[in-house]
Design a protein around this motif. Structure first.
Motif, short mmCIF file in Angstrom:
data_model
loop_
_atom_site.label_atom_id
_atom_site.label_comp_id
_atom_site.label_asym_id
_atom_site.label_seq_id
_atom_site.Cartn_x
_atom_site.Cartn_y
_atom_site.Cartn_z
N ASP A 22 0.83 -1.21 0.00
CA ASP A 22 0.00 0.00 0.00
C ASP A 22 0.86 1.25 0.00
O ASP A 22 0.54 2.24 -0.67
CB ASP A 22 -0.93 0.00 1.22
N ALA A 23 1.96 1.21 0.75
CA ALA A 23 2.85 2.37 0.80
C ALA A 23 3.48 2.64 -0.56
O ALA A 23 3.60 3.79 -0.99
CB ALA A 23 3.94 2.15 1.85
N ARG A 24 3.87 1.57 -1.27
CA ARG A 24 4.52 1.74 -2.57
C ARG A 24 3.61 2.38 -3.60
O ARG A 24 4.09 3.06 -4.52
CB ARG A 24 5.02 0.38 -3.08
N LYS A 25 2.32 2.18 -3.47
CA LYS A 25 1.39 2.81 -4.40
C LYS A 25 1.32 4.32 -4.21
O LYS A 25 0.88 5.04 -5.10
CB LYS A 25 -0.01 2.21 -4.20
N ARG A 26 1.76 4.78 -3.04
CA ARG A 26 1.65 6.20 -2.72
C ARG A 26 2.86 7.02 -3.12
O ARG A 26 2.86 8.23 -2.99
CB ARG A 26 1.38 6.36 -1.22
N PHE A 27 3.94 6.36 -3.56
CA PHE A 27 5.11 7.14 -3.93
C PHE A 27 5.70 6.66 -5.26
O PHE A 27 5.51 5.53 -5.69
CB PHE A 27 6.19 7.11 -2.83
N GLY A 28 6.42 7.58 -5.91
CA GLY A 28 7.27 7.27 -7.04
C GLY A 28 8.69 7.57 -6.63
O GLY A 28 8.93 8.35 -5.70
N ILE A 29 9.65 6.91 -7.29
CA ILE A 29 11.05 7.12 -6.89
C ILE A 29 11.96 7.11 -8.10
O ILE A 29 11.75 6.33 -9.04
CB ILE A 29 11.49 6.06 -5.85
N VAL A 30 12.93 8.00 -8.08
CA VAL A 30 13.99 8.04 -9.08
C VAL A 30 15.31 7.87 -8.34
O VAL A 30 15.68 8.70 -7.51
CB VAL A 30 13.99 9.36 -9.88
N PHE A 31 15.98 6.74 -8.61
CA PHE A 31 17.22 6.41 -7.93
C PHE A 31 18.41 7.15 -8.54
O PHE A 31 18.33 7.71 -9.64
CB PHE A 31 17.49 4.90 -8.01
N GLN A 32 19.55 7.12 -7.83
CA GLN A 32 20.77 7.69 -8.38
C GLN A 32 21.18 6.97 -9.66
O GLN A 32 21.57 7.59 -10.65
CB GLN A 32 21.92 7.56 -7.37
N ASP A 33 21.10 5.64 -9.66
CA ASP A 33 21.54 4.85 -10.79
C ASP A 33 20.42 4.70 -11.82
O ASP A 33 19.25 4.61 -11.47
CB ASP A 33 21.99 3.46 -10.33
N PRO A 34 20.77 4.64 -13.11
CA PRO A 34 19.76 4.48 -14.16
C PRO A 34 18.93 3.21 -13.97
O PRO A 34 19.46 2.18 -13.56
CB PRO A 34 20.60 4.40 -15.45
N SER A 35 17.64 3.30 -14.27
CA SER A 35 16.76 2.14 -14.07
C SER A 35 15.85 1.88 -15.26
O SER A 35 14.95 1.05 -15.19
CB SER A 35 15.91 2.35 -12.81
N LEU A 36 16.07 2.59 -16.37
CA LEU A 36 15.26 2.38 -17.57
C LEU A 36 15.77 1.16 -18.34
O LEU A 36 16.94 0.78 -18.23
CB LEU A 36 15.34 3.61 -18.48
N ASP A 37 14.89 0.56 -19.14
CA ASP A 37 15.29 -0.49 -20.06
C ASP A 37 15.71 0.19 -21.36
O ASP A 37 14.87 0.70 -22.11
CB ASP A 37 14.14 -1.46 -20.32
N ALA A 38 17.01 0.20 -21.62
CA ALA A 38 17.55 0.97 -22.75
C ALA A 38 17.13 0.41 -24.10
O ALA A 38 17.14 1.13 -25.10
CB ALA A 38 19.06 1.03 -22.65
N ASP A 39 16.76 -0.87 -24.15
CA ASP A 39 16.38 -1.47 -25.43
C ASP A 39 14.91 -1.25 -25.77
O ASP A 39 14.49 -1.51 -26.90
CB ASP A 39 16.67 -2.98 -25.42
N LEU A 40 14.12 -0.79 -24.80
CA LEU A 40 12.72 -0.46 -25.05
C LEU A 40 12.62 1.00 -25.49
O LEU A 40 13.50 1.81 -25.24
CB LEU A 40 11.88 -0.68 -23.80
#
Length: 261
Positions: free
Chosen positions: A71-89
């Motif tokens: 429930d807590a995770r639904k309430r926040f978004g997060i951007v980490f220091q390290d990249p987390s995108l899928d570069a091939d998408l």
């Protein structure tokens, strides 16, 4: 919106966060500043369910993340220091995947994806693979993705690290606009004092796991009799260069134990 009370985190004999207490109000941009190894990232990990506190409590929108992690995770978004995108998408595929993971209704997912990608000036590149993006574009996409599921809180852990001044300025302009229009609470860390001075409503400075100052930028400058936030930061934390490698290794060991349980 965020409340930490007597928060402690130990890694073996090392205390990364030492009896930390603070509140972040709804709709506030709150900067959490400190030298390397001061406890910033450890605190964010406890606030976002990635680490369990050794003692003390956390509340996110009235929920204890340790007791109600999903429930807590639904309430926040997060951007980490390290990249987390899928570069091939493609950019839009990264957004689509995130929306599906949060079980967003299809129509809402599509409309909000378009709105956010236009806000962050990425809509024209929606069908391009992320590996073709510049660093600034990737960061803008990560933040747009973090906002997709309409969180009440956005955590930004050094979101502009390595970006040029133009990209940094553009990024903060977008975030400030969304903070004003959607009343989203922003909790950020940064080593760029000018950013915190410009965008944060309130600031907390942490050193050796403890908050050493809290208030508006002007209040902290007045308290330290300095004329810039950087000078105030140095007056409160000193000039010694910090090494966070040992603390990072201890965190990795602690997290590995948690996931093995």
């Amino acid at each position: 919106m965020i409340r930490a009370t007597n928060l402690v985190k130990k890694f073996g004999d090392s205390t990364a966060v030492d009896n930390l207490s603070f509140d972040v109000h709804q709709g506030e941009i709150f900067a959490f500043l400190g030298p390397n190894g001061a406890g910033k990232t450890t605190t964010i990990k406890m606030l976002t369910t990635l680490l369990q506190p050794t003692s003390g409590t956390v509340e996110l929108d009235g929920l204890d993340p340790a007791q109600h992690p999903n429930d807590a995770r639904k309430r926040f978004g997060i951007v980490f220091q390290d990249p987390s995108l899928d570069a091939d998408l493609t950019a839009i595929e990264n957004m689509e995947l995130h929306g599906m993971l949060y079980h967003m209704p299809r129509e809402l997912r599509i409309s909000r994806t378009e709105m956010l990608m236009k806000t962050f000036e990425l809509w024209d590149r929606r069908d391009s693979q992320v590996k073709t993006f510049s660093g600034g574009m990737k960061r803008r996409l990560e933040i747009a993705r973090g906002l997709l599921h309409t969180p009440k809180i956005l955590f930004l852990d050094e979101p502009t690290l390595g970006l040029d001044p133009q990209s940094r300025n553009q990024l903060w302009s977008h975030i400030q606009k969304l903070n004003e229009t959607e009343k989203i609470t922003v909790f950020l860390t940064t080593h760029y004092m000018d950013e915190a001075d410009r965008v944060a409503h309130r600031i907390a400075i942490i050193d050796h796991g403890r908050i050493v100052a809290e208030g508006t930028s002007q209040e902290i400058k007045t308290r330290t009799a300095t004329d810039s936030l950087e000078a105030a930061f140095l007056a409160l934390t000193g000039n010694t260069i910090r090494d966070e490698k040992a603390d990072s290794n201890a965190q990795l060991r602690d997290m590995a134990k948690m996931f093995r349980r």
